[in-house]
Design an enzyme around this catalytic site. Structure first.
Site, PDB file in Angstrom:
ATOM      1  CD  GLU A  53      78.324  51.918  73.633  1.00 14.64           C
ATOM      2  OE1 GLU A  53      77.790  52.062  75.096  1.00 14.64           O
ATOM      3  OE2 GLU A  53      77.929  51.299  72.836  1.00 14.64           O
ATOM      4  CE1 TYR A  99      75.381  44.797  71.051  1.00 11.31           C
ATOM      5  CE2 TYR A  99      75.424  47.155  71.774  1.00 11.31           C
ATOM      6  CZ  TYR A  99      76.230  45.915  71.536  1.00 11.31           C
ATOM      7  OH  TYR A  99      77.479  45.566  71.934  1.00 11.31           O
ATOM      8  CD  GLU A 117      80.143  47.519  72.035  1.00 13.59           C
ATOM      9  OE1 GLU A 117      78.874  47.498  72.382  1.00 13.59           O
ATOM     10  OE2 GLU A 117      81.078  48.254  72.661  1.00 13.59           O
TER      11      GLU A 117
HETATM   12  O1  AHR Z   1      78.253  44.733  74.389  1.00 13.26           O
HETATM   13  C1  AHR Z   1      77.888  45.126  75.619  1.00 13.26           C
HETATM   14  C2  AHR Z   1      78.057  46.716  75.977  1.00 13.26           C
HETATM   15  O2  AHR Z   1      77.360  47.373  75.065  1.00 13.26           O
HETATM   16  C3  AHR Z   1      79.255  47.161  75.740  1.00 13.26           C
HETATM   17  O3  AHR Z   1      80.137  46.980  76.913  1.00 13.26           O
HETATM   18  C4  AHR Z   1      79.033  48.681  75.343  1.00 13.26           C
HETATM   19  O4  AHR Z   1      80.128  49.160  74.709  1.00 13.26           O
HETATM   20  C5  AHR Z   1      77.710  48.769  74.764  1.00 13.26           C
HETATM   21  O5  AHR Z   1      76.956  49.616  75.389  1.00 13.26           O
END
Ligand code: AHR
Length: 514
Positions: free
Chosen positions: A173, A244, A292
């Site tokens: 990131e 996410y 992720e």
């Molecule tokens: O998975 C949690 C965090 O989310 C990780 O450390 C980061 O890469 C992302 O922002």
């Protein structure tokens, strides 16, 4: 009752699932390592301090590759701190999660854990506070057989054979201001290219992933990919994506629609990567590493959920408790990944244990499965093979997804969301697996799927994950409140599969060649 019709042919394929599509992620964050996969002194711990109850659940979950050691953590990590005699390793302040890192678990312990779990390691290097030199030394430490400073140091530490790590992430990131030493796209592109060159000079067999945007809603998204891919095109095989999903607004319909934005994100990154290739008249195709992805929002925005004061070791942070509804959105994300098997060749569920995780533990106590455990276990078990280009005819709804960025209240339209989101995967033995998400919250859905091109099929396993209460969770004391049950209403007649899906349900149908 809603109706959906699916047309497909076993010869019309999107692509084959790469085994690395079913990956996960272990970061030095909260209780993911300490109290999660590693807890010497736990009643189930083996000689290496690995929790065997957790290992058992990891095997059931079925990840194939595990990314390590971060995440944000890696951007301040000195990998040398985590190797060699444990009593000589320094404790350090971790500025990613404001914790103290004792370094009693490091690279070699992770490699041993991967062997015990039967997974491939995926390593990330620090391109935040460090750079190409530390990265190439780590490749030498891990992968060079012997006869050099770093490889001989590994041998002196007790690991005679090289770890042979094939997949490497060039930082994490690096577009985000929360990252230690984040960079402009040009600055990162240059550092990533030089690190990649040197890492591959040490070991020409490795594969490398450059950092893409940390989210689709980043202001630099698009420009970042274009610039970074331009710099790394000749040196990396992958560009990464992170997502996410959230339900901050308590809008279930929008939450279940939002995996469709993952589809858009993937398509957009593919378009940019291919545009860079086109400018070079190159036939090379950059693949995508969705390294992720998960649902994460309850423990995300407030600092108190992310940080415990006093620099503790392994504080219980980001311990998201997942609901039935989360498992549905998560299942939608699983389908998005499968349906891009041609370009998404690697993906990591973030994370594996305790920290936004499918597996929860009590330190010193039991381990159990969260709701999101099940869709992942299903795709890992049944999703290997040729993903088919299914044409879905389903009624749709329009939605709008709230995806804030810092203090900015951003919303994104999600038009024409089919109530049925699905993926179909043909396996090598002539069988077919269907992953079916009914996004209608109140109505059953009758699905009719034309599978005549498969010849004779018989229902093998048919499973459903649902609960009357969309907010139902699994906890230590009610560890099996949400779990798969058999899906009763599935038949095959004249090459057509008929299934009735209950409202708000995740369903898996495995049909075997008869
Ligand atoms: O998975 C949690 C965090 O989310 C990780 O450390 C980061 O890469 C992302 O922002």
């Amino acid at each position: 009752m809603r109706k959906a019709r699916v047309l497909m042919d076993r010869d019309f394929a999107i692509g084959h699932t790469d085994p690395r599509l079913f990956g996960a992620f272990v970061e030095h964050l909260g209780r993911c390592v300490y109290g999660g996969i590693y807890e010497p002194g736990h009643p189930s711990a083996d000689a290496g301090g690995f929790r065997k109850d957790v290992l058992g659940l990891v095997k059931e979950l079925g990840p194939t590759i595990v990314r390590y050691p971060g995440g944000n953590f890696v951007s301040g990590y000195n990998w040398e701190d985590g190797v060699g005699p444990v009593d000589k390793r320094p404790a350090r302040l971790d500025l990613a999660w404001f914790s103290t890192e004792p370094n009693s678990f490091g690279t070699n312990e992770f490699m041993d854990w991967c062997k015990a779990a039967g997974v491939e390691p995926m390593m990330a290097v620090n391109l935040g506070t460090r750079g190409g030199d530390a990265a190439r030394n780590l490749v030498e430490y891990c992968n060079h057989p012997a006869g050099s400073y770093w490889s001989d140091l590994r041998r002196a530490h007790g690991w005679e054979k090289p770890h042979d790590v094939k997949f490497w992430c060039l930082g994490n990131e690096m577009d985000g201001p929360w990252q230690m030493e984040y960079k402009t796209a040009t600055a990162y592109g240059q550092v990533a290219r030089e690190a990649a060159k040197m890492m591959r000079w040490v070991d020409p067999t490795i594969e490398l992933a450059a950092c893409g945007s940390s989210a689709r809603n980043m202001p630099s998204f698009g420009h970042w990919e274009n610039t970074v891919i331009d710099h790394t095109f000749d040196h990396a095989e992958f560009i990464s994506l992170h997502t996410y999903l959230n339900n901050y607004k308590e809008d279930t319909a929008a939450f279940l629609a939002c995996p469709d934005l993952m589809d858009s994100f993937i398509d957009e990154v593919v378009a940019i990567a291919d545009a860079v290739a086109a400018k070079r008249r190159s036939t090379k195709r950059m693949m995508l590493s969705f390294d992720e992805w998960n649902v994460w929002y309850r423990t995300r925005r407030k600092r108190a959920d992310r940080v415990r004061e006093g620099w503790p070791v392994a504080p219980p942070i980001l311990e998201e408790i997942y609901t039935m509804e989360d498992a549905l959105a998560f299942g939608g994300a699983c389908i998005s990944l499968l349906n891009h098997a041609d370009r998404v060749k690697s993906a990591c569920l973030a994370q594996l244990v305790n920290v936004i995780a499918p597996i929860m533990t009590e330190t010193g106590g039991p381990a159990w499965r969260q709701t999101i455990f099940f869709p992942f276990a299903h795709i890992s078990r049944f999703g290997r093979g040729k993903v088919l280009r299914a044409q879905v005819e389903s009624e749709t709804y329009d939605s709008s997804y709230y995806d804030p960025r810092g203090a900015e209240e951003l919303s994104f339209p999600v038009p024409n969301v089919p109530y049925l989101k699905m993926s179909a995967v043909a396996d090598e033995s002539g069988g077919l697996s269907l992953f079916l998400l009914n996004r209608d919250l109140t109505q059953e859905m009758e699905v009719s799927l034309d599978a005549r091109s498969f010849g004779r099929l018989a229902v093998g396993e048919a499973l459903e994950l649902r609960h009357d209460n969309l907010k139902a969770t699994n906890t230590k004391d009610a560890a099996e409140r949400v779990k798969p049950a058999s899906l009763k209403e599935v038949t095959v007649e004249g090459g057509h599969v008929h299934a009735t899906l209950r409202p708000a349900s995740w369903n898996v149908v495995h049909l075997s060649a008869n």
